[in-house]
Design an enzyme around this catalytic site. Structure first.
Site, PDB file in Angstrom:
ATOM      1  N   MET A  28     -13.584   5.319   8.725  1.00 49.88           N
ATOM      2  CA  MET A  28     -14.964   5.798   8.704  1.00 49.88           C
ATOM      3  C   MET A  28     -15.904   4.613   8.930  1.00 49.88           C
ATOM      4  O   MET A  28     -17.083   4.680   8.575  1.00 49.88           O
ATOM      5  CB  MET A  28     -15.257   6.510   7.384  1.00 49.88           C
ATOM      6  CG  MET A  28     -14.379   7.746   7.226  1.00 49.88           C
ATOM      7  SD  MET A  28     -15.074   9.016   6.145  1.00 49.88           S
ATOM      8  CE  MET A  28     -15.160   8.157   4.626  1.00 49.88           C
ATOM      9  N   HIS A  35      -8.946  -2.737   6.439  1.00 55.70           N
ATOM     10  CA  HIS A  35      -8.727  -2.104   7.751  1.00 55.70           C
ATOM     11  C   HIS A  35      -8.031  -3.090   8.685  1.00 55.70           C
ATOM     12  O   HIS A  35      -7.174  -2.712   9.473  1.00 55.70           O
ATOM     13  CB  HIS A  35     -10.058  -1.678   8.379  1.00 55.70           C
ATOM     14  CG  HIS A  35     -10.806  -0.650   7.595  1.00 55.70           C
ATOM     15  ND1 HIS A  35     -11.962  -0.929   6.912  1.00 55.70           N
ATOM     16  CD2 HIS A  35     -10.557   0.668   7.383  1.00 55.70           C
ATOM     17  CE1 HIS A  35     -12.400   0.175   6.326  1.00 55.70           C
ATOM     18  NE2 HIS A  35     -11.575   1.158   6.577  1.00 55.70           N
ATOM     19  N   GLY A 148      -3.721   3.248   4.433  1.00 56.22           N
ATOM     20  CA  GLY A 148      -3.555   2.350   3.286  1.00 56.22           C
ATOM     21  C   GLY A 148      -3.223   3.114   2.020  1.00 56.22           C
ATOM     22  O   GLY A 148      -3.660   4.252   1.819  1.00 56.22           O
ATOM     23  N   GLU A 149      -2.469   2.449   1.141  1.00 58.57           N
ATOM     24  CA  GLU A 149      -2.086   3.074  -0.136  1.00 58.57           C
ATOM     25  C   GLU A 149      -3.232   3.104  -1.142  1.00 58.57           C
ATOM     26  O   GLU A 149      -3.088   3.649  -2.222  1.00 58.57           O
ATOM     27  CB  GLU A 149      -0.880   2.339  -0.747  1.00 58.57           C
ATOM     28  CG  GLU A 149       0.417   2.713  -0.064  1.00 58.57           C
ATOM     29  CD  GLU A 149       1.635   2.168  -0.774  1.00 58.57           C
ATOM     30  OE1 GLU A 149       1.540   1.056  -1.326  1.00 58.57           O
ATOM     31  OE2 GLU A 149       2.663   2.855  -0.771  1.00 58.57           O
ATOM     32  N   LYS A 150      -4.378   2.514  -0.800  1.00 60.17           N
ATOM     33  CA  LYS A 150      -5.508   2.596  -1.730  1.00 60.17           C
ATOM     34  C   LYS A 150      -5.875   4.064  -1.944  1.00 60.17           C
ATOM     35  O   LYS A 150      -6.132   4.499  -3.049  1.00 60.17           O
ATOM     36  CB  LYS A 150      -6.716   1.827  -1.228  1.00 60.17           C
ATOM     37  CG  LYS A 150      -7.841   1.916  -2.248  1.00 60.17           C
ATOM     38  CD  LYS A 150      -8.880   0.930  -1.951  1.00 60.17           C
ATOM     39  CE  LYS A 150     -10.270   1.450  -1.905  1.00 60.17           C
ATOM     40  NZ  LYS A 150     -10.548   2.820  -1.729  1.00 60.17           N
ATOM     41  N   LEU A 185     -10.012  -3.635  -1.658  1.00 62.30           N
ATOM     42  CA  LEU A 185     -11.027  -3.623  -0.595  1.00 62.30           C
ATOM     43  C   LEU A 185     -11.436  -2.189  -0.294  1.00 62.30           C
ATOM     44  O   LEU A 185     -10.605  -1.291  -0.220  1.00 62.30           O
ATOM     45  CB  LEU A 185     -10.470  -4.293   0.664  1.00 62.30           C
ATOM     46  CG  LEU A 185     -10.156  -5.773   0.519  1.00 62.30           C
ATOM     47  CD1 LEU A 185      -9.692  -6.364   1.839  1.00 62.30           C
ATOM     48  CD2 LEU A 185     -11.370  -6.546   0.030  1.00 62.30           C
ATOM     49  N   SER A 186     -12.744  -1.991  -0.128  1.00 65.30           N
ATOM     50  CA  SER A 186     -13.283  -0.670   0.152  1.00 65.30           C
ATOM     51  C   SER A 186     -14.638  -0.834   0.823  1.00 65.30           C
ATOM     52  O   SER A 186     -15.379  -1.777   0.500  1.00 65.30           O
ATOM     53  CB  SER A 186     -13.473   0.088  -1.173  1.00 65.30           C
ATOM     54  OG  SER A 186     -14.355   1.180  -1.003  1.00 65.30           O
ATOM     55  N   SER A 187     -14.950   0.072   1.732  1.00 63.03           N
ATOM     56  CA  SER A 187     -16.272   0.017   2.380  1.00 63.03           C
ATOM     57  C   SER A 187     -17.378   0.182   1.349  1.00 63.03           C
ATOM     58  O   SER A 187     -18.488  -0.313   1.514  1.00 63.03           O
ATOM     59  CB  SER A 187     -16.389   1.120   3.429  1.00 63.03           C
ATOM     60  OG  SER A 187     -15.311   1.007   4.324  1.00 63.03           O
ATOM     61  N   ARG A 188     -17.061   0.886   0.267  1.00 62.29           N
ATOM     62  CA  ARG A 188     -18.077   1.125  -0.773  1.00 62.29           C
ATOM     63  C   ARG A 188     -18.422  -0.147  -1.542  1.00 62.29           C
ATOM     64  O   ARG A 188     -19.456  -0.197  -2.203  1.00 62.29           O
ATOM     65  CB  ARG A 188     -17.599   2.201  -1.744  1.00 62.29           C
ATOM     66  CG  ARG A 188     -17.583   3.580  -1.117  1.00 62.29           C
ATOM     67  CD  ARG A 188     -17.359   4.658  -2.155  1.00 62.29           C
ATOM     68  NE  ARG A 188     -17.555   5.977  -1.584  1.00 62.29           N
ATOM     69  CZ  ARG A 188     -16.610   6.670  -0.958  1.00 62.29           C
ATOM     70  NH1 ARG A 188     -15.412   6.163  -0.818  1.00 62.29           N
ATOM     71  NH2 ARG A 188     -16.873   7.867  -0.453  1.00 62.29           N
TER      72      ARG A 188
HETATM   73  O1  PAF Z   1      -9.555   7.003   4.602  1.00 68.60           O
HETATM   74  C1  PAF Z   1     -10.547   7.230   5.322  1.00 68.60           C
HETATM   75  O2  PAF Z   1     -11.307   6.327   5.686  1.00 68.60           O
HETATM   76  C2  PAF Z   1     -10.833   8.654   5.773  1.00 68.60           C
HETATM   77  O3  PAF Z   1     -10.507   9.562   4.780  1.00 68.60           O
HETATM   78  C3  PAF Z   1     -10.133   9.024   7.102  1.00 68.60           C
HETATM   79  C4  PAF Z   1      -8.614   9.030   6.958  1.00 68.60           C
HETATM   80  C5  PAF Z   1     -10.556   8.049   8.178  1.00 68.60           C
HETATM   81  C6  PAF Z   1     -10.565  10.427   7.517  1.00 68.60           C
HETATM   82  O4  PAF Z   1     -11.941  10.522   7.671  1.00 68.60           O
END
Ligand code: PAF
Length: 281
Positions: A28, A35, A148-150, A185-188
């Site tokens: 996303m 990523h 990812g396993e997160k 790690l997370s976009s949030r």
């Molecule tokens: O994990 C994510 O970023 C989303 O859930 C995905 C798999 C891209 C689907 O929108």
């Protein structure tokens, strides 16, 4: 690398990859090292890699979360290029869910794996995720897809519906990437204030302690202890901690109930919801 924003452009780009093993990393956007680890692995294992960058409206059960989700396509584009992917696909909502089609209305069999954890707390989330992932699979036609396993529950659900629908795509599980201080790690993470960011590694520190509790106290007591450890930091508030059977995702009440156990949790730092998990055995 090609940045493509429409279905028609994607079709032309995909034709050039016909004779290659195509690896796919759906995202996303707001890309980070987590990523990057998926993309690097895909590049190492496949002839060509497609990355998608699409904030999927149907998997957000909270409008604010959707509206505030970070969107930085230009930055993502340079990042993906530097990692050696062939195509960055950043479609519009209209291309993914064209008017007059039912892609955003499909209801998926998720094998009951959405019954626990994130499922009841984010109604509709996993069905929306299945809508977009199957739609992206249909467009991208990958041989292999990397997750990812997160998002442990998401991964288990994807493996289930890929098998159930006979999609013939190899799902590759990739370990959680963490900051040096342990924060997953997370976009949030970009949405955390400096104080919240400093508090957030306390989640991983606390959940690791469960490994010392195995067999020494009842599962319920361990869940309580980990919850109070996390909540001991005044900037964090646990939504749930569960100890689950890693295959069925069902919370267990006994350490010997399943061969493979995992601790999963969701924690708020202010309005930012963070999830994490670790293998117990
Ligand atoms: O994990 C994510 O970023 C989303 O859930 C995905 C798999 C891209 C689907 O929108």
């Amino acid at each position: 690398m090609k940045l493509v924003k429409t279905l028609a452009e994607f079709e032309s780009a995909r034709k050039l990859l016909e004779d290659k093993t195509v690896g796919f990393v759906p995202t996303m956007g707001a890309l980070h090292e987590g990523h990057a680890s998926l993309i690097r692995r895909a590049v190492a294992e496949c002839g060509a890699v497609v990355v998608s960058d699409f904030v999927n409206p149907t998997q957000f059960n909270n409008k604010d979360d959707f509206n505030t989700y970070p969107r930085v396509l230009e930055q993502d584009c340079a990042f993906v290029e530097s990692l050696g992917a062939a195509v960055l696909f950043a479609p519009s909502v209209e291309d993914i869910y064209p008017a007059g089609t039912d892609y955003d209305k499909k209801v998926f069999d998720l094998g009951g794996l959405d019954r626990y954890g994130e499922g009841p707390r984010r109604p509709g989330h996993f069905n929306g995720m299945a809508q977009v992932v199957t739609r992206l699979f249909e467009i991208v036609r990958p041989d292999r897809a990397y997750f990812g396993e997160k998002d442990f529950q998401q991964l288990a659900i994807i493996e289930y519906f890929v098998r159930n629908l006979g999609l013939g795509i190899k799902i590759v599980r990739c370990p959680i990437a963490r900051e040096a201080d342990g924060l997953a790690l997370s976009s949030r993470n970009k949405l955390l204030s400096p104080e919240q960011r400093a508090a957030a590694p306390h989640i991983y520190e606390s959940i690791l302690k469960v490994r010392e509790m195995v067999g020494r106290m009842p599962v319920g007591k361990a869940v309580e202890s980990v919850t109070s450890l996390i909540d001991g930091n005044s900037l964090l508030k646990t939504e749930y901690v569960e100890i689950i059977n890693s295959l069925t995702l069902r919370p267990v009440t006994d350490w010997d109930e399943a061969e493979h156990l995992r601790l999963t949790c969701a924690v708020y730092a202010g309005h930012v919801r963070l999830i994490d998990n670790i293998e117990i055995k």
